[in-house]
Design an enzyme around this catalytic site. Structure first.
Site, PDB file in Angstrom:
ATOM      1  N   GLU A  54       0.969  -1.203  -0.090  1.00  0.00           N
ATOM      2  CA  GLU A  54       0.064   0.013  -0.150  1.00  0.00           C
ATOM      3  C   GLU A  54       0.947   1.148  -0.076  1.00  0.00           C
ATOM      4  O   GLU A  54       1.914   1.254   0.564  1.00  0.00           O
ATOM      5  CB  GLU A  54      -0.781  -0.180   1.187  1.00  0.00           C
ATOM      6  CG  GLU A  54      -1.602   1.303   1.455  1.00  0.00           C
ATOM      7  CD  GLU A  54      -2.638   1.761   0.364  1.00  0.00           C
ATOM      8  OE1 GLU A  54      -3.624   1.044   0.153  1.00  0.00           O
ATOM      9  OE2 GLU A  54      -2.489   3.017   0.099  1.00  0.00           O
ATOM     10  N   GLY A  71       2.819  -0.796  -5.834  1.00  0.00           N
ATOM     11  CA  GLY A  71       3.202  -2.311  -6.436  1.00  0.00           C
ATOM     12  C   GLY A  71       2.851  -2.088  -8.019  1.00  0.00           C
ATOM     13  O   GLY A  71       1.601  -1.642  -8.208  1.00  0.00           O
ATOM     14  N   GLY A 126     -25.900  11.119  -4.853  1.00  0.00           N
ATOM     15  CA  GLY A 126     -25.773  10.081  -4.146  1.00  0.00           C
ATOM     16  C   GLY A 126     -25.316  10.358  -2.591  1.00  0.00           C
ATOM     17  O   GLY A 126     -25.299  11.042  -2.070  1.00  0.00           O
ATOM     18  N   ALA A 153     -19.385  15.047  -7.164  1.00  0.00           N
ATOM     19  CA  ALA A 153     -19.678  13.723  -6.223  1.00  0.00           C
ATOM     20  C   ALA A 153     -20.573  12.742  -7.318  1.00  0.00           C
ATOM     21  O   ALA A 153     -21.695  12.506  -7.003  1.00  0.00           O
ATOM     22  CB  ALA A 153     -20.294  14.165  -5.025  1.00  0.00           C
ATOM     23  N   GLY A 181     -19.860  10.214  -8.652  1.00  0.00           N
ATOM     24  CA  GLY A 181     -19.571   8.569  -8.403  1.00  0.00           C
ATOM     25  C   GLY A 181     -18.121   8.252  -8.496  1.00  0.00           C
ATOM     26  O   GLY A 181     -17.323   9.175  -8.496  1.00  0.00           O
ATOM     27  N   HIS A 212     -38.550  -2.488  24.581  1.00  0.00           N
ATOM     28  CA  HIS A 212     -39.029  -1.170  24.680  1.00  0.00           C
ATOM     29  C   HIS A 212     -38.556  -0.515  25.727  1.00  0.00           C
ATOM     30  O   HIS A 212     -38.178  -0.943  26.955  1.00  0.00           O
ATOM     31  CB  HIS A 212     -40.601  -1.291  25.026  1.00  0.00           C
ATOM     32  CG  HIS A 212     -41.413  -0.280  25.143  1.00  0.00           C
ATOM     33  ND1 HIS A 212     -41.757   0.397  24.069  1.00  0.00           N
ATOM     34  CD2 HIS A 212     -41.855   0.384  26.275  1.00  0.00           C
ATOM     35  CE1 HIS A 212     -42.535   1.678  24.596  1.00  0.00           C
ATOM     36  NE2 HIS A 212     -42.487   1.563  25.796  1.00  0.00           N
TER      37      HIS A 212
END
Lengths: 467, 549
Positions: free
Chosen positions: A34, A115, A184, A270, A272, A446
């Site tokens: 990473e 990588g 979204g 925004a 996607g 409850h």
């Protein structure tokens, strides 16, 4: 000497790091590669830091707009925008370090770097400058490279004025006006966050409703709520272009054949996300790619190249961290030879953390009808819940979709306080094939908001008590 | 008070009244038999719950009614009966939670109790439990006892438990000694409630509800989910599999029998039948690709031809309708033949050693233990050992899965005249020695012939032995008792000249020779395993060592 691994994982997001830990648990010699902090977008630039930001907005919203109802008032209520951002960053850093620890605890090697495939069994690792720093061989390689914000030419992202979600969560100062393109989950959460803090927010959505994949009734309820909070919403609206004019951005939008010009300090794109399929030698392997996603067998997660697997956002929708993690676990368990029931992709919960929260799973009413089901609807409003009344959260409702023939729970849609927590019960109910009767007959504590789910099931059968 | 059709087992939902022993106007004593019923599991006589006069009979002989239906009304001469003294009975304590929530009501009950002597009955520890043994008294006569304090401990074939006192007071009289076994409902102790003299009797059903609820929960958690409560029609809801509410709903709507459901291969977690599995089964069934399991088919085969076929007769005939037991036997035999691939092997066993042992010891055993030594106990013992050596014989087939049972319950076929045949089983036969097996066999046979079997006795068998030798039959080819996979037939031991080797020389001598036949299901047990099993039984019997008794 070059290191040899059973499994190498490219990418340390919620797909990659979870797969790595599971691989470690199963005794595989594993490495995770990473380039940045572990945790991926989710932990560093998505799920977690935005939830931190949103908590600030909620708290502020509660005190400012509802405090008086509870007898709490402040003469002068202020907030420190930079501190809000800092808190969010600190949380991400802390959790990322915990993940590093978990990786180590499970005896997984971690290489910080970028990588690239040299062959189908070999990865070379480069540093930021492009210098090769390492290389590893592995019997199996899992691609978990994730996704990035999608952009289109009409909206030229410059990461300063026209920004993506990543910049939106570390802005140096609060914008006075913000245009959010795309309604979204990501767009809606930022719209809520900034609107509550006092930014003038306009949301532009191409489809009929905000949160267009949710059940229509839910979207409409959220629209009502957002309008009350003075958020402007333009639906069925197409952005023609966005251009920088001085220090502001001008956005040209077509709505119902009319063209409008809107300006704002910042524009958040925004619309996607799209899979990270380039830049690491995937083309060399001959792995099949379709619409910027790697094609895999959705039971084994193996690509068309034997020994190469892919999981998470890079294999396409639903682009959710919890899906990536489960795919990672199943992928590794499959390599180990463990038998698994495949993921039911129609039973993945989706959550949006604005207020009121939105959470859903399974079929919407429309989708269920389109699929040919004779549906039975069970609805229960928060208004009729004692707990909701007590805690001052009377906005929202639960809507359950049942198949009229067998009373199967086809879908669940919740809008209201804690919806994102409540959804877990219904996902489990679907996983274990519960029916309207069995949910109704399950004793719920409850007073809780969860009772609304029991009551909605009862309502579908015509046996609701409190409505 | 109303007398209802009793529930004779978890899965029994109806019963047929075979015979009324009383008519309207007859006086009955408590525990006196008033009618006999037949269910698909067991026939039994039903005793009166109280002393009184029968004032109405609502169900005729031969009629089948659901469990819980009122079949008769009993005028109880003022004696307390279930349901009548709801308000004043002192023993009602559903659970401590209820008691604490509902304190006012409870206080009233206690006040009532304060005036009386309360009779505590043997509680019913489960649907099919008819009796219980008092293991231990925690109090003796004259002892003070608090409400909910353990009073005595009981043991039944399902659970052992402590019975708490329903009231605070003094133990006035103990009617059942330790180790004594009495029927459910029998009064075992009287307690003088604090400060009272008036005599009251708690109705057994209510006194025991508290313990019964615990017991029921302990006995069968699984049944809560097994469909009976969701209204699914099932011949038999005992299952080791979990079915989701959705699968049960679908099977009900689509008329999938329980037997069919049990045979559907599950692809879910741990082999669970999922919605997908049952829907694909329904598709296949519609397309005619599925053989509806034998059990269901057998019903169709057995009933339809006999109604439609014309039997040519050339003289006077008597038409006798089959009784319930006969119908069931017919159904089970046809189902077994259609389910299992029967293969039968035979061995001859030299019973000399056992024969000698029995002859020499039978009086001693009878006088000492009250146990009648018979060949059957020895055969059962040899089978237990062989089943341990070859556990596949102790299995069932579920779809394409082999269910290898780790417990051994040996079924003993008992001829019951005139109705036919029943196969109760010895639970955990592997835990018993030969004496224990002999006692169990004679107990089961006695209870089978006297209609005292409980549904527990006849369910859960893993292997069956049928002894036709008692009637002189030399050997036979038995039919497997489903869902088992093998049955051993025991022939008569007959003295025959046989060749034996004495000191290296062959000689002809007279020995008691017994034929054992093993019918086994070739789907699972091939010839080799069947033969090895028989050989093991034979060698165990022939090499019998008296020390093992």
């Amino acid at each position: 000497m070059q290191k040899q691994y059973d499994i190498a994982i490219l990418g340390g997001g919620p797909g990659g790091y979870v797969a790595a830990i599971r691989a470690g648990q199963l005794g595989f010699k594993t490495v995770v590669i990473e380039k940045a902090n572990l945790g991926g977008i989710c932990l560093n630039w998505g799920c977690i830091p935005t939830k931190s930001l949103l908590k600030n907005a909620e708290l502020y919203d509660s005190i400012k707009n509802h405090g008086a109802d509870f007898g709490i008032t402040a003469k002068e209520l202020t907030f420190d925008f930079n501190k809000i951002i800092r808190r969010s960053r600190n949380i991400s850093d802390r959790i990322s370090k915990n993940v590093e620890f978990l990786i180590k605890k499970n005896k997984v090697d971690r290489i910080r770097g970028f990588g690239k495939f040299k062959s189908k069994n070999e990865l070379e690792i480069f540093d930021e400058k492009g210098t090769k720093i390492d290389s590893v061989k592995a019997g199996k390689i899992i691609i978990a490279t994730g996704a990035h914000s999608k952009t289109i030419p009409a909206i030229p992202v410059d990461f300063k004025n026209i920004i993506t979600s990543k910049e939106a969560m570390i802005l140096p100062e609060q914008p006075e006006e913000l245009i959010v393109i795309g309604a979204g989950a990501i767009g809606i959460e930022f719209a809520y966050f900034y609107a509550i803090l006092g930014t003038k927010v306009t949301v532009i959505e191409m489809l009929d409703h905000i949160l267009p994949i949710e059940d229509e009734e839910i979207s409409k309820e959220l629209e009502k709520s957002f309008k009350k909070r003075k958020i402007d919403i333009l639906t069925k609206a197409t952005v023609n272009k966005a251009v920088l004019k001085g220090r502001k951005v001008e956005v040209t939008v077509s709505v119902n054949g009319e063209t409008k010009k809107l300006t704002a300090d910042k524009v958040l794109c925004a619309i996607g996300v799209t899979g990270n399929v380039e830049g690491y030698g995937l083309d060399k392997l001959g792995a099949e790619i379709y619409k910027n996603s790697i094609k895999v067998n959705k039971e084994t997660y193996e690509t068309n190249v034997h020994g190469i697997y892919a999981i998470g956002d890079v294999i396409g929708p639903p682009w959710l961290a919890h899906v990536a993690s489960h795919e990672g676990i199943r992928c590794v368990e499959g390599i180990k030879g463990l038998k698994n029931k495949p993921i039911d992709y129609n039973n993945i919960p989706g959550c949006t953390y604005c207020q009121p929260q939105v959470a859903s799973v399974g079929f919407t009413e429309r989708k269920a009808r389109e699929a040919g089901y004779d549906v039975k609807i069970g609805k229960f409003p928060y208004m009729a819940s004692g707990k909701a009344f007590a805690v001052g959260e009377r906005e929202g409702f639960v809507k359950l979709i049942f198949d009229a023939k067998y009373n199967e729970l086809l879908g669940a849609h919740i809008i209201g306080a804690e919806a994102t927590e409540l959804i877990a019960e219904v996902v489990m109910a679907r996983e274990l094939e519960a029916t309207a009767e069995s949910i109704m007959k399950t004793v719920h504590a409850h007073p809780t908001l969860a009772e609304t789910i029991m009551e909605a099931s009862a309502q579908a059968l015509g046996e609701a008590i409190h409505i | 008070m109303e007398i209802v059709m009793p529930k004779m087992g978890e899965s029994v939902n109806e019963g047929t009244i075979i015979k009324w022993y009383k008519k309207i106007g007859d006086k009955v004593k408590r525990d006196e038999v008033i009618f006999e019923i037949s269910t698909d599991k067991v026939d039994t006589e039903i005793p009166s719950p109280a002393t009184g006069t029968i004032t109405d009979i609502k169900v005729n002989e031969g009629d089948t009614v659901e469990v819980g239906t009122v079949v008769a009304v009993l005028e109880t001469n003022g004696e307390a009966g279930p349901g009548k003294k709801e308000g004043s009975t002192t023993g009602i304590q559903k659970s401590s939670e209820v008691a604490s929530i509902d304190e006012n009501v409870d206080a009233e009950k206690q006040a009532a109790a304060a005036n009386g002597i309360l009779e505590v009955a043997m509680p019913k520890m489960g649907e099919s439990v008819m009796e219980g043994t008092v293991i231990k008294w925690f109090k003796k006569v004259g002892d003070k006892i608090d409400r909910d304090e353990p009073l005595f401990e009981i043991s039944t074939d399902k659970v052992d438990t402590e019975v708490p006192s329903p009231v605070a007071g003094t133990v006035a009289e103990i009617l059942v000694a330790e180790q004594e076994t009495v029927d459910v409902g029998t009064i075992v102790v009287k307690i003088a409630a604090e400060g009272g003299t008036e005599v009251q009797q708690s109705s057994p059903q209510e006194t025991v509800r508290q313990v019964e609820e615990q017991a029921a929960a302990a006995v069968s958690m699984h049944d809560n989910f097994s469909g009976a409560r969701l209204g699914i029609k099932q011949e038999n809801v005992k299952s080791n599999r979990f079915y989701s509410p959705l699968v049960l709903n679908i099977s009900q709507k689509e008329n999938i029998s329980f037997a069919e459901l049990e045979n559907i291969l599950g692809t879910g977690l741990n082999g669970r039948v999922s919605k997908k599995d049952i829907l694909s089964y329904i598709e296949k069934r519609k397309a005619g690709k599925v053989k509806v399991p034998a059990q269901k088919q057998a019903v169709a085969q057995t009933y339809t031809p006999s109604e439609s076929a014309v039997i040519p007769v050339s003289g006077e005939v008597e038409k006798i309708p089959m009784d319930n037991i006969r119908l069931k036997i017919m159904e089970h035999m046809v189902a077994s033949r259609d389910t299992s691939v029967h293969v039968t092997s035979m061995v001859e066993v030299d019973m000399t050693k056992i024969d000698n042992f029995i002859r020499e010891n039978k009086d001693e055993y009878f006088n000492r233990d009250g146990v009648k030594l018979t060949y059957m106990a020895f055969v059962a013992d040899a089978c237990v050992k062989a089943l341990k050596a070859y556990p596949l014989v102790n299995s069932s087939i579920e779809g394409t899965t082999i269910i290898r049972k780790k417990y051994i319950n040996i079924g003993i076929a008992v001829a019951v005249e005139p109705t036919g045949l029943i196969v109760p089983n010895i639970k955990s036969a592997d835990q018993r020695n030969i004496t224990g097996l002999a006692a169990a066999i004679s107990d089961l046979a006695y209870r089978a012939r006297n209609k005292k079997l409980t549904p527990d006795d006849i369910s859960g068998g893993t292997f069956t032995i049928t002894n036709f030798g008692v009637f002189g039959t030399v050997f036979g080819l038995p039919i497997i008792n489903q869902p088992e996979v093998a049955i051993l037939g025991v022939g008569a031991a007959i003295k025959r000249p046989v060749v034996v080797e004495v000191d290296g020389t062959d000689a002809i001598t007279i020995r008691p020779i017994m034929a054992l036949t093993l019918s086994h299901d070739h789907r699972l047990i091939d010839g080799m395993l069947g033969s090895l099993f028989l050989k093991y039984v034979k060698e165990t019997l022939e090499n019998f060592n008296p020390i093992s008794v």
